[in-house]
Write a protein that holds these residues in place. Structure first.
Motif, PDB file in Angstrom:
ATOM      1  N   LYS A  43       0.835  -1.215   0.000  1.00 30.38           N
ATOM      2  CA  LYS A  43       0.000   0.000   0.000  1.00 30.38           C
ATOM      3  C   LYS A  43       0.870   1.265   0.000  1.00 30.38           C
ATOM      4  N   THR A  44       1.841   1.301   0.912  1.00 26.59           N
ATOM      5  CA  THR A  44       2.728   2.472   0.967  1.00 26.59           C
ATOM      6  C   THR A  44       3.542   2.571  -0.318  1.00 26.59           C
ATOM      7  N   THR A  45       3.983   1.414  -0.816  1.00 27.42           N
ATOM      8  CA  THR A  45       4.744   1.400  -2.071  1.00 27.42           C
ATOM      9  C   THR A  45       3.925   2.026  -3.197  1.00 27.42           C
ATOM     10  N   SER A  81       2.292  11.332   5.165  1.00 29.43           N
ATOM     11  CA  SER A  81       2.974  10.038   5.167  1.00 29.43           C
ATOM     12  C   SER A  81       2.721   9.236   6.434  1.00 29.43           C
ATOM     13  N   GLN A  82       3.067   7.939   6.328  1.00 34.18           N
ATOM     14  CA  GLN A  82       2.812   7.010   7.428  1.00 34.18           C
ATOM     15  C   GLN A  82       3.625   7.420   8.658  1.00 34.18           C
ATOM     16  N   ARG A  83       4.821   7.933   8.417  1.00 36.03           N
ATOM     17  CA  ARG A  83       5.653   8.416   9.530  1.00 36.03           C
ATOM     18  C   ARG A  83       6.045   9.860   9.241  1.00 36.03           C
ATOM     19  N   MET A 153      -2.854   9.829   1.469  1.00 34.65           N
ATOM     20  CA  MET A 153      -2.803   9.760   2.935  1.00 34.65           C
ATOM     21  C   MET A 153      -2.509   8.328   3.364  1.00 34.65           C
ATOM     22  N   ASP A 154      -1.424   8.175   4.126  1.00 28.62           N
ATOM     23  CA  ASP A 154      -0.996   6.837   4.525  1.00 28.62           C
ATOM     24  C   ASP A 154      -1.278   6.643   6.021  1.00 28.62           C
ATOM     25  N   GLU A 155      -2.366   5.986   6.328  1.00 22.62           N
ATOM     26  CA  GLU A 155      -2.787   5.728   7.712  1.00 22.62           C
ATOM     27  C   GLU A 155      -2.723   6.996   8.575  1.00 22.62           C
ATOM     28  N   PRO A 156      -3.426   8.050   8.133  1.00 17.31           N
ATOM     29  CA  PRO A 156      -3.256   9.335   8.824  1.00 17.31           C
ATOM     30  C   PRO A 156      -3.803   9.358  10.254  1.00 17.31           C
TER      31      PRO A 156
HETATM   32 MG   LIG Z   1       2.441   1.130   4.810  1.00 15.53          MG
END
Ligand SMILES: [Mg+2]
Ligand SMILES: Nc1ncnc2c1ncn2[C@@H]1O[C@H](COP(=O)(O)OP(=O)(O)OP(=O)(O)O)[C@@H](O)[C@H]1O
Length: 250
Positions: A43-45, A81-83, A153-156
């Motif tokens: 997913k992040t990729t 981003s996720q982080r 949005m990555d797991e915001p």
């Molecule tokens: Mg991810």
């Protein structure tokens, strides 16, 4: 402003391992698509490829008429981003202005944006002086400050407790009605995905690829009572079935 996103045969390998199998996805302008699937399914990729932070091993991404790299150069992409990189000294307002400076574009005046995000009176605060929910709202404000066409949005909301998460989800749903964007939103939370998205893109375990797309056929923004709506229940059950197998569907 919002633009369509077209993912055409996009795949990604890291050395010998396949992070993402060839993937096709058409997202309409202004549509909200949730990407959901097990950890490590790519997913992040995929999000990073759409953002042109990573190149695909195969296939291509179009954002409106542009390639992903042209869209990045034209600052058409906002990313949460996720982080997120939290800079301890950066005040909320400076964070928003920094995005606009880099983009050389003031999409939404910083003061107005932060006020609309419920952050009036907190503009001068640093990350340590904000609650987790406030900090995520600052991150989202910074991501859209220059009015990009697409918001990734990555797991915001994943660092927030459940109540705060629901509250922020409802707020974001309403906020999007005010400033429509094409949204690709990664989450592990089925209920969150069904509340917010027009469609859920369900991924298989690694090596990841799309298993099925579940439509949530109801207008946005949605009231809290939508959780009891038959369309919510049906979409959540289908996603659960795809993710965890039939035994847990009932
Ligand atoms: Mg991810
Ligand atoms: N830069 C990298 N170098 C090597 N392997 C990578 C790199 N980035 C991702 N991977 C691998 O690609 C696969 C997919 O990773 P990705 O971060 O896209 O998963 P994800 O679906 O976002 O997972 P999660 O839900 O845990 O965030 C994983 O096996 C991961 O280890």
């Amino acid at each position: 402003m919002a633009a369509p996103v077209s993912v055409r045969g996009v795949s990604r390998r890291f050395g010998d391992s396949v992070a993402l199998r060839p993937t096709d996805l058409e997202v309409a302008a202004g549509e909200f698509v949730a990407l959901i699937g097990p950890s490590g399914c790519g997913k992040t990729t995929l999000l990073r490829i759409v953002a042109d932070l990573e190149s695909p091993s195969g296939g291509e991404v179009r954002i409106g008429a542009d390639s992903a790299s042209a869209a990045r150069r034209n600052r058409q992409i906002g990313l949460v981003s996720q982080r997120p990189a939290v800079l301890p000294w950066k005040r909320a307002e400076d964070d928003v202005r920094f995005t606009q400076k880099i983009a050389r574009r003031i999409g939404f005046p910083a003061g107005l944006l932060l006020r609309d995000f419920g952050l009036a009176g907190h503009e001068g605060k640093r990350p340590a002086e904000l609650s987790g929910g406030m900090l995520q709202r600052v991150n989202i404000a910074s991501a859209i400050a220059h009015d990009p066409a697409v918001l990734l949005m990555d797991e915001p909301f994943s660092a927030l407790d459940e109540m705060k998460r629901e509250e922020l989800g409802a707020w974001f749903d309403a906020e999007l009605a005010r400033r429509p964007k094409t949204v690709l939103f990664v989450t592990h939370n089925i209920e969150e995905a069904v509340m917010l998205a027009d469609r859920l893109v369900v991924f298989s375990p690694a090596p990841g690829g799309i298993v099925e797309i579940v439509a949530v056929d109801a207008p946005r923004p949605r009231p809290p009572s939508f959780r009891a709506d038959p369309r919510f229940i049906a979409a959540a059950a289908r996603a659960r079935e795809l993710l965890f197998g039939r035994a847990l569907a009932a």
